[in-house]
Design a protein around this motif. Sequence first.
Motif, PDB file in Angstrom:
ATOM      1  N   PRO A 100       0.792  -1.297  -0.021  1.00 44.69           N
ATOM      2  CA  PRO A 100       0.082  -0.087   0.016  1.00 44.69           C
ATOM      3  C   PRO A 100       1.007   1.290   0.185  1.00 44.69           C
ATOM      4  CG  PRO A 100      -0.726  -1.479   1.554  1.00 44.69           C
ATOM      5  CD  PRO A 100       0.622  -2.205   1.106  1.00 44.69           C
ATOM      6  N   MET A 101       0.374   2.170  -0.630  1.00 39.90           N
ATOM      7  CA  MET A 101       1.245   3.510  -0.658  1.00 39.90           C
ATOM      8  C   MET A 101       1.642   4.027   0.562  1.00 39.90           C
ATOM      9  SD  MET A 101       0.263   7.081  -2.530  1.00 39.90           S
ATOM     10  CE  MET A 101      -1.649   7.199  -1.577  1.00 39.90           C
ATOM     11  N   ALA A 102       0.885   4.179   1.653  1.00 39.69           N
ATOM     12  CA  ALA A 102       1.165   4.747   2.898  1.00 39.69           C
ATOM     13  C   ALA A 102       2.214   3.966   3.481  1.00 39.69           C
ATOM     14  CB  ALA A 102       0.137   4.702   3.928  1.00 39.69           C
ATOM     15  N   THR A 103       2.224   2.640   3.274  1.00 37.42           N
ATOM     16  CA  THR A 103       2.961   1.658   3.805  1.00 37.42           C
ATOM     17  C   THR A 103       4.409   1.865   3.256  1.00 37.42           C
ATOM     18  OG1 THR A 103       1.503   0.044   4.352  1.00 37.42           O
ATOM     19  CG2 THR A 103       3.655  -0.777   4.347  1.00 37.42           C
ATOM     20  N   ALA A 104       4.531   1.797   1.728  1.00 37.77           N
ATOM     21  CA  ALA A 104       5.899   1.974   1.097  1.00 37.77           C
ATOM     22  C   ALA A 104       6.540   3.410   1.415  1.00 37.77           C
ATOM     23  CB  ALA A 104       5.378   2.121  -0.572  1.00 37.77           C
ATOM     24  N   VAL A 105       5.627   4.465   1.417  1.00 34.30           N
ATOM     25  CA  VAL A 105       6.287   5.841   2.017  1.00 34.30           C
ATOM     26  C   VAL A 105       6.872   5.764   3.223  1.00 34.30           C
ATOM     27  CG1 VAL A 105       5.655   8.102   2.525  1.00 34.30           C
ATOM     28  CG2 VAL A 105       4.782   7.070   0.449  1.00 34.30           C
ATOM     29  N   GLU A 106       5.993   5.318   4.290  1.00 30.81           N
ATOM     30  CA  GLU A 106       6.495   5.260   5.707  1.00 30.81           C
ATOM     31  C   GLU A 106       7.793   4.363   5.690  1.00 30.81           C
ATOM     32  OE1 GLU A 106       4.992   3.305  10.064  1.00 30.81           O
ATOM     33  OE2 GLU A 106       3.311   3.606   8.379  1.00 30.81           O
ATOM     34  N   LEU A 107       7.891   3.140   5.385  1.00 26.09           N
ATOM     35  CA  LEU A 107       8.838   2.330   5.540  1.00 26.09           C
ATOM     36  C   LEU A 107      10.217   2.682   4.720  1.00 26.09           C
ATOM     37  CD1 LEU A 107       7.224  -1.050   5.129  1.00 26.09           C
ATOM     38  CD2 LEU A 107       8.060   0.189   7.239  1.00 26.09           C
ATOM     39  N   THR A 108       9.950   3.429   3.567  1.00 23.74           N
ATOM     40  CA  THR A 108      11.236   3.773   2.713  1.00 23.74           C
ATOM     41  C   THR A 108      11.651   5.394   3.065  1.00 23.74           C
ATOM     42  OG1 THR A 108       9.953   4.774   1.024  1.00 23.74           O
ATOM     43  CG2 THR A 108      10.610   2.552   0.644  1.00 23.74           C
ATOM     44  N   GLY A 109      10.876   6.129   3.563  1.00 25.88           N
ATOM     45  CA  GLY A 109      11.157   7.427   4.005  1.00 25.88           C
ATOM     46  C   GLY A 109      11.227   8.234   2.814  1.00 25.88           C
ATOM     47  N   MET A 110      10.596   7.798   1.458  1.00 31.27           N
ATOM     48  CA  MET A 110      10.484   8.490   0.308  1.00 31.27           C
ATOM     49  C   MET A 110       9.119   8.909  -0.110  1.00 31.27           C
ATOM     50  SD  MET A 110      12.906   6.099  -1.553  1.00 31.27           S
ATOM     51  CE  MET A 110      14.538   5.375  -0.892  1.00 31.27           C
ATOM     52  N   GLU A 111       9.159   9.745  -0.959  1.00 32.99           N
ATOM     53  CA  GLU A 111       7.740  10.071  -1.474  1.00 32.99           C
ATOM     54  C   GLU A 111       7.173   9.003  -2.383  1.00 32.99           C
ATOM     55  OE1 GLU A 111       7.927  14.157  -2.958  1.00 32.99           O
ATOM     56  OE2 GLU A 111       8.461  15.099  -0.962  1.00 32.99           O
ATOM     57  N   TYR A 112       5.815   8.739  -2.348  1.00 30.54           N
ATOM     58  CA  TYR A 112       5.302   8.208  -3.668  1.00 30.54           C
ATOM     59  C   TYR A 112       5.378   8.780  -4.882  1.00 30.54           C
ATOM     60  CZ  TYR A 112       1.793   4.845  -5.707  1.00 30.54           C
ATOM     61  OH  TYR A 112       1.404   4.116  -6.553  1.00 30.54           O
ATOM     62  N   GLY A 113       5.755   8.108  -5.902  1.00 30.55           N
ATOM     63  CA  GLY A 113       5.818   8.560  -7.099  1.00 30.55           C
ATOM     64  C   GLY A 113       7.500   8.970  -7.307  1.00 30.55           C
ATOM     65  N   GLY A 114       8.341   8.886  -6.295  1.00 31.85           N
ATOM     66  CA  GLY A 114       9.705   9.173  -5.946  1.00 31.85           C
ATOM     67  C   GLY A 114      10.367   8.052  -5.761  1.00 31.85           C
ATOM     68  N   ILE A 115       9.985   6.939  -5.399  1.00 32.84           N
ATOM     69  CA  ILE A 115      10.636   5.859  -4.614  1.00 32.84           C
ATOM     70  C   ILE A 115      11.902   5.324  -5.728  1.00 32.84           C
ATOM     71  CG2 ILE A 115      10.563   3.462  -3.866  1.00 32.84           C
ATOM     72  CD1 ILE A 115       7.912   4.198  -2.653  1.00 32.84           C
ATOM     73  N   THR A 116      12.922   5.240  -4.938  1.00 29.89           N
ATOM     74  CA  THR A 116      14.222   4.729  -5.712  1.00 29.89           C
ATOM     75  C   THR A 116      14.878   3.664  -5.100  1.00 29.89           C
ATOM     76  OG1 THR A 116      16.313   5.788  -6.490  1.00 29.89           O
ATOM     77  CG2 THR A 116      15.629   6.446  -4.446  1.00 29.89           C
ATOM     78  N   PRO A 117      15.648   2.867  -5.649  1.00 27.28           N
ATOM     79  CA  PRO A 117      16.373   1.734  -5.207  1.00 27.28           C
ATOM     80  C   PRO A 117      17.631   2.423  -4.141  1.00 27.28           C
ATOM     81  CG  PRO A 117      17.164   1.907  -7.448  1.00 27.28           C
ATOM     82  CD  PRO A 117      15.854   2.775  -7.256  1.00 27.28           C
ATOM     83  N   VAL A 118      18.009   3.677  -4.422  1.00 22.81           N
ATOM     84  CA  VAL A 118      19.133   4.191  -3.787  1.00 22.81           C
ATOM     85  C   VAL A 118      18.732   4.628  -2.257  1.00 22.81           C
ATOM     86  CG1 VAL A 118      20.987   5.941  -3.456  1.00 22.81           C
ATOM     87  CG2 VAL A 118      20.233   5.041  -5.901  1.00 22.81           C
ATOM     88  N   GLY A 119      18.892   4.112  -1.395  1.00 27.01           N
ATOM     89  CA  GLY A 119      18.575   4.313  -0.021  1.00 27.01           C
ATOM     90  C   GLY A 119      17.326   3.325   0.517  1.00 27.01           C
ATOM     91  N   LEU A 120      17.135   2.223   0.068  1.00 22.98           N
ATOM     92  CA  LEU A 120      16.136   1.408   0.670  1.00 22.98           C
ATOM     93  C   LEU A 120      16.497   0.742   1.858  1.00 22.98           C
ATOM     94  CD1 LEU A 120      15.268  -0.319  -2.651  1.00 22.98           C
ATOM     95  CD2 LEU A 120      13.737   0.940  -1.383  1.00 22.98           C
ATOM     96  N   PRO A 121      15.692   0.274   2.752  1.00 22.46           N
ATOM     97  CA  PRO A 121      15.905  -0.174   3.995  1.00 22.46           C
ATOM     98  C   PRO A 121      16.907  -1.523   3.707  1.00 22.46           C
ATOM     99  CG  PRO A 121      13.743   0.257   3.942  1.00 22.46           C
ATOM    100  CD  PRO A 121      14.309   0.555   2.639  1.00 22.46           C
ATOM    101  N   ALA A 122      18.063  -1.513   4.623  1.00 26.60           N
ATOM    102  CA  ALA A 122      19.338  -2.540   4.284  1.00 26.60           C
ATOM    103  C   ALA A 122      18.900  -3.894   4.331  1.00 26.60           C
ATOM    104  CB  ALA A 122      20.384  -1.863   5.368  1.00 26.60           C
ATOM    105  N   ASP A 123      17.804  -4.051   5.071  1.00 27.85           N
ATOM    106  CA  ASP A 123      17.483  -5.487   5.194  1.00 27.85           C
ATOM    107  C   ASP A 123      16.498  -6.019   4.036  1.00 27.85           C
ATOM    108  OD1 ASP A 123      15.421  -4.229   6.225  1.00 27.85           O
ATOM    109  OD2 ASP A 123      14.952  -5.527   7.924  1.00 27.85           O
ATOM    110  N   TRP A 124      16.259  -5.321   3.206  1.00 29.05           N
ATOM    111  CA  TRP A 124      15.197  -5.432   1.937  1.00 29.05           C
ATOM    112  C   TRP A 124      16.135  -6.044   0.690  1.00 29.05           C
ATOM    113  CZ3 TRP A 124      11.183  -1.122   0.671  1.00 29.05           C
ATOM    114  CH2 TRP A 124      10.160  -1.126   1.803  1.00 29.05           C
ATOM    115  N   PRO A 125      15.527  -7.159   0.368  1.00 34.85           N
ATOM    116  CA  PRO A 125      16.011  -7.544  -1.020  1.00 34.85           C
ATOM    117  C   PRO A 125      15.657  -6.557  -2.141  1.00 34.85           C
ATOM    118  CG  PRO A 125      14.766  -9.225  -0.106  1.00 34.85           C
ATOM    119  CD  PRO A 125      14.479  -8.014   0.642  1.00 34.85           C
ATOM    120  N   LEU A 126      16.675  -6.228  -3.108  1.00 34.47           N
ATOM    121  CA  LEU A 126      16.294  -5.305  -4.023  1.00 34.47           C
ATOM    122  C   LEU A 126      16.510  -6.341  -5.433  1.00 34.47           C
ATOM    123  CD1 LEU A 126      15.973  -2.721  -5.948  1.00 34.47           C
ATOM    124  CD2 LEU A 126      18.388  -2.406  -5.460  1.00 34.47           C
ATOM    125  N   LEU A 127      15.105  -6.613  -5.924  1.00 33.89           N
ATOM    126  CA  LEU A 127      15.420  -7.411  -7.145  1.00 33.89           C
ATOM    127  C   LEU A 127      15.361  -6.594  -8.416  1.00 33.89           C
ATOM    128  CD1 LEU A 127      12.475  -9.953  -6.050  1.00 33.89           C
ATOM    129  CD2 LEU A 127      14.660  -9.950  -5.218  1.00 33.89           C
TER     130      LEU A 127
END
Length: 184
Positions: free
Chosen positions: A114-141
Amino acid sequence: MRAPIGPFDPARPASGCLAELTRPVAEAVLGWRGAMPAEQILYVDTDPEIADTAAFVAHYGQELLGQSANCVVVAAKRGGETSFAACLVPSAGRVDVNGAVRRHLGARKVSFAPMATAVELTGMEYGGITPVGLPADWPLLVDPAVADMPYVLVGSGRRRGKIIAPGKLFAELPGAELVDGLSL
């Protein structure tokens, strides 16, 4: 300096534009330790009102569709537990959530977070989420097609602005895993 792709002038090293980035993205840029130099991560200013892919390429040039990637956050469920991951695919495609992502994560069910979850967990804005700076414990596929692009345009963590970097750099990000068939 002129950007290596797109009509963006000026393009500046992201390390010199930290105030334009969200905290997690700025920290990732400052802490970059990959084989490619951090100066290869460029920031370009763009209109936040047209951050979504279709509007963005309509305004800045259709050729950018083949030179950009989207980063989406997914929620994977297995055994009553939910975990999160991010997927980076070419903007012209879409993430194979129910196939490649589900199999790779070993999940029973995977859906877009969900948008609110993605924004909260990444610390980024919806529509601007980037792979640079994601939470360290997340896989990046990462779709191998993204890693093979000479340069890739992605979000900057905010709706205003984009990051441009060599495709190979995204395969060096923390938690990055190349996944064949990630994009449909």
